[in-house]
Scaffold this motif. Structure first.
Motif, PDB file in Angstrom:
ATOM      1  N   VAL A  18       0.865  -1.184   0.000  1.00  0.00           N
ATOM      2  CA  VAL A  18       0.000   0.000   0.000  1.00  0.00           C
ATOM      3  C   VAL A  18       0.896   1.226   0.000  1.00  0.00           C
ATOM      4  CG1 VAL A  18      -1.783   1.328   1.192  1.00  0.00           C
ATOM      5  CG2 VAL A  18      -1.840  -1.180   1.270  1.00  0.00           C
ATOM      6  N   LEU A  19       0.629   2.146  -0.913  1.00  0.00           N
ATOM      7  CA  LEU A  19       1.286   3.443  -0.928  1.00  0.00           C
ATOM      8  C   LEU A  19       0.225   4.491  -0.641  1.00  0.00           C
ATOM      9  CD1 LEU A  19       3.618   5.410  -1.491  1.00  0.00           C
ATOM     10  CD2 LEU A  19       3.043   5.262  -3.926  1.00  0.00           C
ATOM     11  N   ALA A  20       0.426   5.258   0.414  1.00  0.00           N
ATOM     12  CA  ALA A  20      -0.520   6.315   0.799  1.00  0.00           C
ATOM     13  C   ALA A  20       0.126   7.673   0.571  1.00  0.00           C
ATOM     14  CB  ALA A  20      -0.935   6.168   2.253  1.00  0.00           C
ATOM     15  N   ARG A  21      -0.699   8.648   0.199  1.00  0.00           N
ATOM     16  CA  ARG A  21      -0.202   9.981  -0.129  1.00  0.00           C
ATOM     17  C   ARG A  21      -1.198  11.007   0.391  1.00  0.00           C
ATOM     18  NH1 ARG A  21       0.258  10.649  -6.369  1.00  0.00           N
ATOM     19  NH2 ARG A  21      -1.987  10.934  -6.131  1.00  0.00           N
ATOM     20  N   GLY A  22      -0.688  12.068   1.038  1.00  0.00           N
ATOM     21  CA  GLY A  22      -1.560  13.121   1.553  1.00  0.00           C
ATOM     22  C   GLY A  22      -1.281  13.410   3.013  1.00  0.00           C
ATOM     23  N   GLU A  23      -2.023  14.346   3.571  1.00  0.00           N
ATOM     24  CA  GLU A  23      -1.778  14.785   4.944  1.00  0.00           C
ATOM     25  C   GLU A  23      -1.976  13.670   5.958  1.00  0.00           C
ATOM     26  OE1 GLU A  23      -4.070  18.206   5.881  1.00  0.00           O
ATOM     27  OE2 GLU A  23      -3.105  19.499   4.378  1.00  0.00           O
ATOM     28  N   LEU A  24      -2.843  12.715   5.643  1.00  0.00           N
ATOM     29  CA  LEU A  24      -3.128  11.636   6.594  1.00  0.00           C
ATOM     30  C   LEU A  24      -2.277  10.396   6.361  1.00  0.00           C
ATOM     31  CD1 LEU A  24      -7.038  11.810   6.830  1.00  0.00           C
ATOM     32  CD2 LEU A  24      -5.355  12.667   8.455  1.00  0.00           C
ATOM     33  N   ALA A  25      -1.312  10.472   5.445  1.00  0.00           N
ATOM     34  CA  ALA A  25      -0.517   9.284   5.118  1.00  0.00           C
ATOM     35  C   ALA A  25       0.227   8.743   6.332  1.00  0.00           C
ATOM     36  CB  ALA A  25       0.463   9.605   3.995  1.00  0.00           C
ATOM     37  N   ASP A  26       0.673   9.622   7.218  1.00  0.00           N
ATOM     38  CA  ASP A  26       1.427   9.192   8.404  1.00  0.00           C
ATOM     39  C   ASP A  26       0.543   9.029   9.641  1.00  0.00           C
ATOM     40  OD1 ASP A  26       4.014   9.039   7.277  1.00  0.00           O
ATOM     41  OD2 ASP A  26       4.156  11.221   7.298  1.00  0.00           O
ATOM     42  N   SER A  27      -0.760   9.077   9.455  1.00  0.00           N
ATOM     43  CA  SER A  27      -1.663   9.059  10.609  1.00  0.00           C
ATOM     44  C   SER A  27      -1.905   7.640  11.122  1.00  0.00           C
ATOM     45  CB  SER A  27      -3.009   9.690  10.234  1.00  0.00           C
ATOM     46  OG  SER A  27      -3.699   8.865   9.307  1.00  0.00           O
ATOM     47  N   ALA A  28      -2.311   7.574  12.388  1.00  0.00           N
ATOM     48  CA  ALA A  28      -2.690   6.290  12.976  1.00  0.00           C
ATOM     49  C   ALA A  28      -3.913   5.718  12.267  1.00  0.00           C
ATOM     50  CB  ALA A  28      -2.981   6.472  14.465  1.00  0.00           C
ATOM     51  N   GLN A  29      -4.775   6.592  11.772  1.00  0.00           N
ATOM     52  CA  GLN A  29      -5.970   6.147  11.048  1.00  0.00           C
ATOM     53  C   GLN A  29      -5.592   5.403   9.777  1.00  0.00           C
ATOM     54  OE1 GLN A  29      -8.539   9.378   9.900  1.00  0.00           O
ATOM     55  NE2 GLN A  29     -10.229   8.024   9.289  1.00  0.00           N
ATOM     56  N   ALA A  30      -4.638   5.949   9.038  1.00  0.00           N
ATOM     57  CA  ALA A  30      -4.193   5.282   7.816  1.00  0.00           C
ATOM     58  C   ALA A  30      -3.513   3.958   8.141  1.00  0.00           C
ATOM     59  CB  ALA A  30      -3.242   6.188   7.038  1.00  0.00           C
ATOM     60  N   ASP A  31      -2.675   3.936   9.164  1.00  0.00           N
ATOM     61  CA  ASP A  31      -1.983   2.713   9.541  1.00  0.00           C
ATOM     62  C   ASP A  31      -2.980   1.623   9.938  1.00  0.00           C
ATOM     63  OD1 ASP A  31       0.677   1.399  10.203  1.00  0.00           O
ATOM     64  OD2 ASP A  31      -0.385   1.189  12.099  1.00  0.00           O
ATOM     65  N   ARG A 118     -11.614  -0.530   3.374  1.00  0.00           N
ATOM     66  CA  ARG A 118     -11.034  -0.010   4.622  1.00  0.00           C
ATOM     67  C   ARG A 118     -10.272   1.287   4.372  1.00  0.00           C
ATOM     68  NH1 ARG A 118     -12.694  -2.880   9.265  1.00  0.00           N
ATOM     69  NH2 ARG A 118     -12.931  -5.087   8.720  1.00  0.00           N
ATOM     70  N   LEU A 119      -9.577   1.343   3.244  1.00  0.00           N
ATOM     71  CA  LEU A 119      -8.828   2.556   2.912  1.00  0.00           C
ATOM     72  C   LEU A 119      -9.754   3.689   2.496  1.00  0.00           C
ATOM     73  CD1 LEU A 119      -5.963   0.816   0.935  1.00  0.00           C
ATOM     74  CD2 LEU A 119      -5.714   1.987   3.131  1.00  0.00           C
ATOM     75  N   ARG A 120     -10.865   3.338   1.882  1.00  0.00           N
ATOM     76  CA  ARG A 120     -11.822   4.363   1.464  1.00  0.00           C
ATOM     77  C   ARG A 120     -12.404   5.121   2.657  1.00  0.00           C
ATOM     78  NH1 ARG A 120     -13.399   3.810  -3.947  1.00  0.00           N
ATOM     79  NH2 ARG A 120     -12.679   1.868  -4.910  1.00  0.00           N
ATOM     80  N   GLU A 121     -12.350   4.496   3.832  1.00  0.00           N
ATOM     81  CA  GLU A 121     -12.892   5.134   5.038  1.00  0.00           C
ATOM     82  C   GLU A 121     -12.006   6.263   5.544  1.00  0.00           C
ATOM     83  OE1 GLU A 121     -13.320   1.888   7.719  1.00  0.00           O
ATOM     84  OE2 GLU A 121     -14.971   0.959   6.596  1.00  0.00           O
ATOM     85  N   VAL A 122     -10.767   6.346   5.049  1.00  0.00           N
ATOM     86  CA  VAL A 122      -9.855   7.428   5.456  1.00  0.00           C
ATOM     87  C   VAL A 122     -10.016   8.565   4.446  1.00  0.00           C
ATOM     88  CG1 VAL A 122      -7.501   8.058   6.054  1.00  0.00           C
ATOM     89  CG2 VAL A 122      -8.272   5.685   6.346  1.00  0.00           C
ATOM     90  N   LEU A 138      -7.276   4.909  -5.485  1.00  0.00           N
ATOM     91  CA  LEU A 138      -8.273   5.960  -5.284  1.00  0.00           C
ATOM     92  C   LEU A 138      -7.537   7.221  -4.862  1.00  0.00           C
ATOM     93  CD1 LEU A 138     -11.228   6.845  -5.162  1.00  0.00           C
ATOM     94  CD2 LEU A 138     -11.212   6.253  -2.730  1.00  0.00           C
ATOM     95  N   CYS A 139      -7.774   8.317  -5.585  1.00  0.00           N
ATOM     96  CA  CYS A 139      -7.101   9.585  -5.324  1.00  0.00           C
ATOM     97  C   CYS A 139      -8.131  10.701  -5.205  1.00  0.00           C
ATOM     98  CB  CYS A 139      -6.108   9.920  -6.434  1.00  0.00           C
ATOM     99  SG  CYS A 139      -4.829   8.671  -6.682  1.00  0.00           S
ATOM    100  N   PRO A 140      -8.608  10.989  -3.993  1.00  0.00           N
ATOM    101  CA  PRO A 140      -9.517  12.126  -3.827  1.00  0.00           C
ATOM    102  C   PRO A 140      -8.906  13.435  -4.321  1.00  0.00           C
ATOM    103  CG  PRO A 140      -9.506  10.749  -1.861  1.00  0.00           C
ATOM    104  CD  PRO A 140      -8.412  10.247  -2.743  1.00  0.00           C
TER     105      PRO A 140
END
Length: 256
Positions: A18-31, A118-122, A138-140
């Motif tokens: 999984v590659l996450a990008r954006g302000e929440l990428a480092d968040s506990a929610q994303a993890d 699960r990722l869509r919920e972030v 998915l890229c909002p």
């Protein structure tokens, strides 16, 4: 600078990242969402792997359980496989020649797409979920990821790219496992001058099914994609030439 974070685990015998990008990428929610994705894929592997002796697929193959005894999600997948067989005019079929049931050609795409919820919920998180080369994004932000299409003759080389801000790309061919595919209509191995077919579209489940069916179809593979709207393909020949359907999306300038 836009924050990025990546995760990878070995599941289903494949690297799943999984590659996450954006302000929440480092968040506990994303993890937490990524950990939930991995857990769902591990559970899908437990139920559907033909290589695990305790999976529902293996128990059914040995006749130790009947369809009334398996988890309802297994019966639901069986129904999806039946629809996929009808959709592809039999080029996809979970029934194994000589007996048995193996939904592998559908399960990975189905499981990845389901876990991706699960990722869509972030909210406001761009993400790319890659399961052994089958990719869901998915890229909002509307800034696409650029997905590489592997050279079937040289796994370290990318021969084409496709940009997607939403949707999926799946590939079927000989690169990962050699000449392992067969035509369900005849039970014979697929002999084709095409080394791989990649399919891009809104659903990874159906992109995966259509890629498998297209590869089985050989020279007729572009027509297979007409079964559903919104799906386009890229075929790679043994001589390295490429053939794309008219709507195959172009690569963007923004890489993931």
């Amino acid at each position: 600078m836009v924050s990025r974070r990546s995760w990878v685990e070995q599941i289903m015998g494949l690297p799943v990242s999984v590659l996450a990008r954006g302000e929440l990428a480092d968040s506990a929610q994303a993890d937490a969402a990524v950990r939930a994705v991995f857990a769902e894929l591990v559970e899908a592997d437990r139920l559907f792997s033909p290589f695990k002796p305790g999976s529902a697929v293996s128990l059914l193959a040995r006749g130790e359980v009947g369809w009334d005894d398996v988890d309802p999600v297994v019966r639901a997948v069986a129904e999806r496989c039946d629809r996929a067989r009808d959709l592809t005019c039999g080029r996809f079929d979970p029934e194994v020649p000589g007996g048995g049931w193996d939904p592998s050609g559908l399960v990975k795409g189905w499981a990845v797409e389901r876990a991706g919820k699960r990722l869509r919920e972030v909210s406001e998180l761009d993400w790319c979920l890659n399961a052994g080369g089958d990719v869901l994004v998915l890229c909002p932000s509307k800034r696409p990821f650029t997905i590489g299409i592997q050279d079937p003759g040289d796994p370290g080389r990318v021969v084409a790219t496709v940009a997607r801000a939403d949707g999926a790309v799946a590939t079927s061919g000989t690169a990962a496992r050699g000449a392992h595919l067969y035509d369900p209509r005849t039970g014979e191995p697929v002999l084709s001058r095409w080394l791989s077919v990649s399919v891009s579209g809104p659903s990874l489940e159906y992109a995966d099914v259509l890629a498998t069916a297209a590869f089985v179809a050989g020279e007729e593979w572009p027509a297979v994609l007409d079964a559903l709207p919104g799906y386009e393909g890229l075929g790679i020949l043994a001589n390295g030439n490429l053939l794309a359907t008219p709507g195959w999306p172009a690569a963007g300038s923004a890489a993931g």
